[in-house]
Design an enzyme around this catalytic site. Structure first.
Site, PDB file in Angstrom:
ATOM      1  N   ARG A  68      63.899  26.411  24.969  1.00  0.00           N
ATOM      2  CA  ARG A  68      62.467  26.177  25.096  1.00  0.00           C
ATOM      3  C   ARG A  68      61.616  27.069  24.197  1.00  0.00           C
ATOM      4  O   ARG A  68      60.693  26.602  23.526  1.00  0.00           O
ATOM      5  CB  ARG A  68      62.005  26.368  26.553  1.00  0.00           C
ATOM      6  CG  ARG A  68      62.120  25.129  27.388  1.00  0.00           C
ATOM      7  CD  ARG A  68      62.375  25.489  28.828  1.00  0.00           C
ATOM      8  NE  ARG A  68      63.704  26.037  28.933  1.00  0.00           N
ATOM      9  CZ  ARG A  68      64.793  25.306  29.193  1.00  0.00           C
ATOM     10  NH1 ARG A  68      64.675  24.048  29.437  1.00  0.00           N
ATOM     11  NH2 ARG A  68      65.984  25.864  29.218  1.00  0.00           N
ATOM     12  N   THR A  69      61.902  28.363  24.198  1.00  0.00           N
ATOM     13  CA  THR A  69      61.049  29.263  23.408  1.00  0.00           C
ATOM     14  C   THR A  69      61.218  28.958  21.920  1.00  0.00           C
ATOM     15  O   THR A  69      60.231  28.813  21.187  1.00  0.00           O
ATOM     16  CB  THR A  69      61.380  30.736  23.728  1.00  0.00           C
ATOM     17  OG1 THR A  69      61.320  30.907  25.146  1.00  0.00           O
ATOM     18  CG2 THR A  69      60.404  31.681  23.073  1.00  0.00           C
ATOM     19  N   LYS A  98      77.463  40.809   8.764  1.00  0.00           N
ATOM     20  CA  LYS A  98      78.110  41.730   7.812  1.00  0.00           C
ATOM     21  C   LYS A  98      77.762  43.178   8.128  1.00  0.00           C
ATOM     22  O   LYS A  98      78.146  44.084   7.407  1.00  0.00           O
ATOM     23  CB  LYS A  98      77.642  41.402   6.386  1.00  0.00           C
ATOM     24  CG  LYS A  98      77.899  39.977   5.955  1.00  0.00           C
ATOM     25  CD  LYS A  98      77.338  39.767   4.539  1.00  0.00           C
ATOM     26  CE  LYS A  98      77.377  38.301   4.162  1.00  0.00           C
ATOM     27  NZ  LYS A  98      76.732  38.056   2.858  1.00  0.00           N
ATOM     28  N   ARG A 119      63.560  37.280  19.107  1.00  0.00           N
ATOM     29  CA  ARG A 119      64.225  37.472  20.409  1.00  0.00           C
ATOM     30  C   ARG A 119      65.482  38.285  20.142  1.00  0.00           C
ATOM     31  O   ARG A 119      66.257  37.955  19.236  1.00  0.00           O
ATOM     32  CB  ARG A 119      64.575  36.134  21.050  1.00  0.00           C
ATOM     33  CG  ARG A 119      65.494  36.294  22.255  1.00  0.00           C
ATOM     34  CD  ARG A 119      65.690  35.015  22.998  1.00  0.00           C
ATOM     35  NE  ARG A 119      64.501  34.640  23.734  1.00  0.00           N
ATOM     36  CZ  ARG A 119      64.469  33.623  24.612  1.00  0.00           C
ATOM     37  NH1 ARG A 119      65.546  32.904  24.830  1.00  0.00           N
ATOM     38  NH2 ARG A 119      63.361  33.335  25.250  1.00  0.00           N
ATOM     39  N   HIS A 147      58.546  39.307  28.031  1.00  0.00           N
ATOM     40  CA  HIS A 147      58.534  37.983  27.397  1.00  0.00           C
ATOM     41  C   HIS A 147      57.072  37.494  27.489  1.00  0.00           C
ATOM     42  O   HIS A 147      56.744  36.616  28.267  1.00  0.00           O
ATOM     43  CB  HIS A 147      59.484  37.061  28.159  1.00  0.00           C
ATOM     44  CG  HIS A 147      59.800  35.757  27.479  1.00  0.00           C
ATOM     45  ND1 HIS A 147      59.105  35.286  26.383  1.00  0.00           N
ATOM     46  CD2 HIS A 147      60.741  34.826  27.762  1.00  0.00           C
ATOM     47  CE1 HIS A 147      59.609  34.114  26.024  1.00  0.00           C
ATOM     48  NE2 HIS A 147      60.606  33.822  26.841  1.00  0.00           N
TER      49      HIS A 147
END
Ligand code: NCD
Length: 324
Positions: A68-69, A98, A119, A147
């Site tokens: 959703r986000t 890496k 995120r 959030h």
């Protein structure tokens, strides 16, 4: 050039700001973004094309899974005519695999874009990114921290459905300890007068006492409960959450605590009422039974989720200085 290392308050001006925490907002900042969101929603419903972000690119840098986000940010940028660099799980497909540091990855993507949505599993990671980036950083979840954009869409939904953000009785069920959506939502509710939040969770998943003390000082009434029988029957909102499996060190502890509190028809009939709304940031993994999805009080699969798109359209347009 790096920005001011402290978190900037919005203070009536969104342009160029990072969005790291709900603590940056006053009620008047929230009123403003809710009203801009409302306008975007009306435009979008009439299918008017918008090109406010034309010529700008936003990076979506997601170190943790998201539907959703990620999806709503991606859609929001494109509905405003902007471009995206979509980078999901850079630790699998980007130079992070890496061994590249967060700092170097941010330096790279800020060279290609006008804003970065991030995120990341580490608390404070969005702040680390903001300290080195010259473009705005939007926190789409920093571990079990915050959030903020979820809280914005949550309060938009509450205001839209109930007509107010004060004098509310709220029951939050689930994982208060690890749940970043809860941490941001309580901060938002604490900005308004006379709000009471019952925090229903097993002891192990309680909001830490220091958080309860700190937030209570802001005027919000927080009441931890451990038994469904203590759910007040006059609640305006039930906000259910998932027990955050990925934050547990061992799976056995998670298995013991998951789905202790499940919203079933029976629970809703016993402790709910006709005027309340039922919310969940999603994804759910069993803590609301699917036979409730069609209930008129259930917001999670419809209004709440959709509002995420409009809130993110409004936020991006404000932060990139396309509207004020
Ligand atoms: C939440 C999150 O990522 O914190 N999801 C979301 O953004 N809607 C909630 C969760 O994962 O439980």
């Amino acid at each position: 050039m790096a920005k001011n290392p402290s978190i900037d308050k919005i203070n009536g001006n969104f342009k160029g700001k990072d969005i790291l925490s709900i603590d940056q907002f006053t009620t008047s900042d929230l009123t403003h973004i809710l009203s801009v969101t409302h306008k975007f929603k009306s435009y979008a419903i009439k299918h008017k094309p918008l090109d406010l972000l034309k010529g700008s690119v936003t990076t979506l840098l997601f170190y943790e899974p998201s539907s959703r986000t990620f999806g709503s940010f991606c859609s929001a940028v494109q509905r405003l005519g902007g471009g995206v660099v979509p980078m999901q799980m850079p630790q699998l497909v980007g130079s992070v695999a890496k061994g590249e540091t967060l700092e170097d990855t941010i330096q790279a993507f800020q060279s290609f874009s006008e804003a970065i949505v991030i995120r990341h599993p580490q608390v404070g990671s969005a702040k680390i990114a903001a300290d080195i980036a010259s473009v705005p950083i939007l926190n789409a979840g920093d571990g079990k921290g915050e959030h903020p954009t979820q809280a914005l869409l949550d309060i938009y939904t509450i205001k839209d459905q109930l007509g107010r953000l004060d004098n509310l009785t709220v029951v939050i069920g689930g994982d208060m300890y690890n749940g970043r959506t809860v941490h941001s939502l309580i901060r938002a509710l604490a900005l308004y007068k006379n709000n009471t939040v019952y925090l229903l969770s097993p002891k192990q998943l309680r909001l830490p006492n220091e958080e309860i003390d700190m937030l209570s000082k802001r005027g919000i009434n927080l009441i931890p409960i451990e038994d469904e029988k203590d759910i007040p029957k006059n609640a305006d909102i039930w906000y259910w959450t998932r027990v955050q499996k990925e934050r547990f060190e061992n799976e056995k502890d998670y298995e013991k605590l998951k789905n202790k509190f499940i919203v079933t028809k029976n629970l809703l009939n016993t402790y709910g009422n006709k005027n309340m709304i039922l919310m969940h940031p999603l994804p759910r993994v069993g803590e609301i039974t699917t036979d409730i999805d069609g209930d008129f009080r259930a917001m999670y699969l419809r209004a709440q989720m959709k509002n995420g798109l409009y809130i993110r359209m409004a936020l991006l347009a404000l932060i990139l200085g396309k509207i004020s």
